[in-house]
Design an enzyme around this catalytic site. Sequence first.
Site, mmCIF file in Angstrom:
data_model
loop_
_atom_site.group_PDB
_atom_site.id
_atom_site.type_symbol
_atom_site.label_atom_id
_atom_site.label_comp_id
_atom_site.label_asym_id
_atom_site.label_seq_id
_atom_site.Cartn_x
_atom_site.Cartn_y
_atom_site.Cartn_z
ATOM 1 N N ASP A 60 36.595 35.501 40.975
ATOM 2 C CA ASP A 60 37.806 35.427 40.161
ATOM 3 C C ASP A 60 39.081 35.646 40.951
ATOM 4 O O ASP A 60 40.173 35.453 40.429
ATOM 5 C CB ASP A 60 37.726 36.473 39.035
ATOM 6 N N HIS A 106 31.929 43.892 42.811
ATOM 7 C CA HIS A 106 30.874 43.194 42.084
ATOM 8 C C HIS A 106 29.658 44.104 42.011
ATOM 9 O O HIS A 106 29.395 44.844 42.951
ATOM 10 C CB HIS A 106 30.504 41.889 42.810
ATOM 11 N N HIS A 116 34.571 40.897 33.343
ATOM 12 C CA HIS A 116 33.663 39.779 33.636
ATOM 13 C C HIS A 116 34.523 38.524 33.800
ATOM 14 O O HIS A 116 35.395 38.485 34.676
ATOM 15 C CB HIS A 116 32.627 39.695 32.502
HETATM 16 N N1 CMC Z 1 39.246 48.210 42.339
HETATM 17 C C1 CMC Z 1 39.191 49.521 42.703
HETATM 18 N N2 CMC Z 1 38.074 50.254 42.702
HETATM 19 C C2 CMC Z 1 36.938 49.646 42.283
HETATM 20 C C3 CMC Z 1 36.916 48.284 41.885
HETATM 21 C C4 CMC Z 1 38.123 47.580 41.932
HETATM 22 N N3 CMC Z 1 38.165 46.281 41.569
HETATM 23 N N4 CMC Z 1 35.661 47.951 41.545
HETATM 24 C C5 CMC Z 1 34.916 49.052 41.704
HETATM 25 N N5 CMC Z 1 35.685 50.067 42.146
HETATM 26 C C6 CMC Z 1 35.231 51.414 42.501
HETATM 27 C C7 CMC Z 1 35.017 52.255 41.251
HETATM 28 O O1 CMC Z 1 36.183 52.974 40.898
HETATM 29 C C8 CMC Z 1 33.888 53.159 41.684
HETATM 30 O O2 CMC Z 1 34.438 54.158 42.520
HETATM 31 P P1 CMC Z 1 33.814 55.642 42.564
HETATM 32 O O3 CMC Z 1 32.364 55.460 42.931
HETATM 33 O O4 CMC Z 1 34.631 56.321 43.620
HETATM 34 O O5 CMC Z 1 33.995 56.202 41.185
HETATM 35 C C9 CMC Z 1 33.024 52.259 42.585
HETATM 36 O O6 CMC Z 1 33.947 51.283 43.115
HETATM 37 C C10 CMC Z 1 31.901 51.558 41.862
HETATM 38 O O7 CMC Z 1 32.468 50.877 40.742
HETATM 39 P P2 CMC Z 1 31.701 50.637 39.379
HETATM 40 O O8 CMC Z 1 32.674 50.325 38.307
HETATM 41 O O9 CMC Z 1 30.760 51.774 39.134
HETATM 42 O O10 CMC Z 1 30.851 49.347 39.778
HETATM 43 P P3 CMC Z 1 30.177 48.353 38.788
HETATM 44 O O11 CMC Z 1 29.107 47.688 39.541
HETATM 45 O O12 CMC Z 1 29.809 49.035 37.528
HETATM 46 O O13 CMC Z 1 31.356 47.332 38.433
HETATM 47 C C11 CMC Z 1 32.817 45.485 38.452
HETATM 48 C C12 CMC Z 1 31.479 46.053 38.947
HETATM 49 C C13 CMC Z 1 32.885 43.998 38.783
HETATM 50 C C14 CMC Z 1 32.918 45.641 36.921
HETATM 51 C C15 CMC Z 1 33.969 46.237 39.135
HETATM 52 O O14 CMC Z 1 33.914 46.054 40.528
HETATM 53 C C16 CMC Z 1 35.342 45.829 38.611
HETATM 54 O O15 CMC Z 1 35.805 46.382 37.588
HETATM 55 N N6 CMC Z 1 36.045 44.859 39.290
HETATM 56 C C17 CMC Z 1 37.297 44.337 38.799
HETATM 57 C C18 CMC Z 1 37.046 43.319 37.705
HETATM 58 C C19 CMC Z 1 36.530 42.019 38.261
HETATM 59 O O16 CMC Z 1 37.055 41.479 39.213
HETATM 60 N N7 CMC Z 1 35.498 41.475 37.595
HETATM 61 C C20 CMC Z 1 34.934 40.177 37.950
HETATM 62 C C21 CMC Z 1 33.564 40.300 38.503
HETATM 63 S S1 CMC Z 1 33.013 38.759 39.289
HETATM 64 C C22 CMC Z 1 32.889 37.626 38.003
HETATM 65 C C23 CMC Z 1 31.699 37.877 37.212
HETATM 66 O O17 CMC Z 1 30.615 37.371 37.574
HETATM 67 O O18 CMC Z 1 31.815 38.576 36.199
#
Ligand code: CMC
Length: 428
Positions: free
Chosen positions: A362, A306, A267
């Site tokens: 971010d 996201h 986050h």
């Molecule tokens: N790099 C590589 N792969 C990713 C990433 C990433 N940053 N984000 C998601 N994926 C992949 C993930 O491995 C999954 O792949 P598969 O379906 O093949 O297993 C797919 O995309 C869906 O990911 P998820 O984790 O199920 O998606 P989510 O909606 O639960 O997570 C997230 C959203 C923001 C936690 C995630 O994208 C992430 O970890 N990003 C990196 C951390 C980040 O930048 N966070 C800041 C978010 S914006 C500020 C805020 O408002 O918090």
Amino acid sequence: MPDTITIIDNRTGKKYEVPVHDGMVNATDLRQIKTSEEDFGLGSYDPGFMNTAACTSRITYIDGDKGILRYRGYPIEELAEKSTYLETAYLVLYGELPSKAQLDDWTYNITHHSILHENIKKFIDGFHHDAHPMSILISTVAALSTFYSEAKNIYDAESRQKQTYRLVAKMPTIAGFAYRHSIGMPYAYPDNDLTYTGNFLNMLFKMTELKYQPNPVLERALDVLFILHADHEQNISTNVMRGVGSAHSDPYCSVAAAAAALYGPLHGGANEQVLRMLNEIGHKDKVPGFIAKVKAGEGRLMGFGHRVYKNYDPRAKIIKRTAEEVFELTGRNPLIDIALELERIALEDEYFISHKLYPNVDFYSGIIYLAMGFPIEMFPVLFALGRTPGWLAQWEESILDPEQKITRPRQLYIGADERDYVPLTSRG
Ligand code: CMC
């Protein structure tokens, strides 16, 4: 066309008509779907709230597919261009842009609640010299609850207003003190002649000069960054704010809990992780190798992806522009070239395209913060400062919403059935 859906339970052959409002069914309407009288009724299983609305809200609108973000109906692009952080904070909290008199009053109250009780200084003094400023912020906000016991009167509008002034006003002071503590500098007190953001810069960077003069370009850039962070509907920290608030905890404890959620690297801690990642990559040429590792499942591309945006995060676009303005003043940080190369390659890559992964807020914010002279550890603190009006607006909306109740999700128990206690001597 009726706004209902018909559900046929193939287990019993029974038919149910369930109302649909704004594309949603009420989860408790499913409870009538039972296989027997003793059956508790149908529930829904939704880890991470992937498809569950926990509240109605009038504060922030996001269309993740189109990359739209609005506070109280106003597009983020317009607010970032024309508004100030304090004005936007007022809008987020009270629903309308303030009149001149309202803005003056709001600014006066925020300016005149920024001083911390001297005991807070002693409290911060107690932290180890290398304590993370975000941990200091979280603990100190919670500690404020001990100074303002009337904050427990959450249904007293006047008290809520007072705590709102205090929280919005004191967050920069706590953040400033946390930073100064970490570098062993004497605390710098608020300067009421400066703007909210100018004063924040003063509390961070004032040295021996009698009067600190913030650079107007940096002051405005930081103000814009705070505007972009002011609210973001039901993200994890806001959900925590509402959840803790639903138990009628006071707003200081609730904000501390929300900030604790924000601290996580998935986050608001992501901005700090982006910088660590860019430093680790070290050079533009190493970007393809890094992307290959991410695709092989060895870590994530921090600052990408996201839950809601499946398009370019509109905040990231604005930040990218702001970065260029800051660099004109501070010089170009070489990390920006690594970031731009990462973005270029990722946006052309099948993995990132098919997963709809775009830069989020971010990705670029950290590079600006670095150029402005903030240490990496301060990045989540800056996010928390900007998000405080959003947390408070969501908290107030939630506690005044007659449909809200104490947050209490159900679980799907998959553990052992009832069994007899085994004495220690008889265990294998
Ligand atoms: N790099 C590589 N792969 C990713 C990433 C990433 N940053 N984000 C998601 N994926 C992949 C993930 O491995 C999954 O792949 P598969 O379906 O093949 O297993 C797919 O995309 C869906 O990911 P998820 O984790 O199920 O998606 P989510 O909606 O639960 O997570 C997230 C959203 C923001 C936690 C995630 O994208 C992430 O970890 N990003 C990196 C951390 C980040 O930048 N966070 C800041 C978010 S914006 C500020 C805020 O408002 O918090």
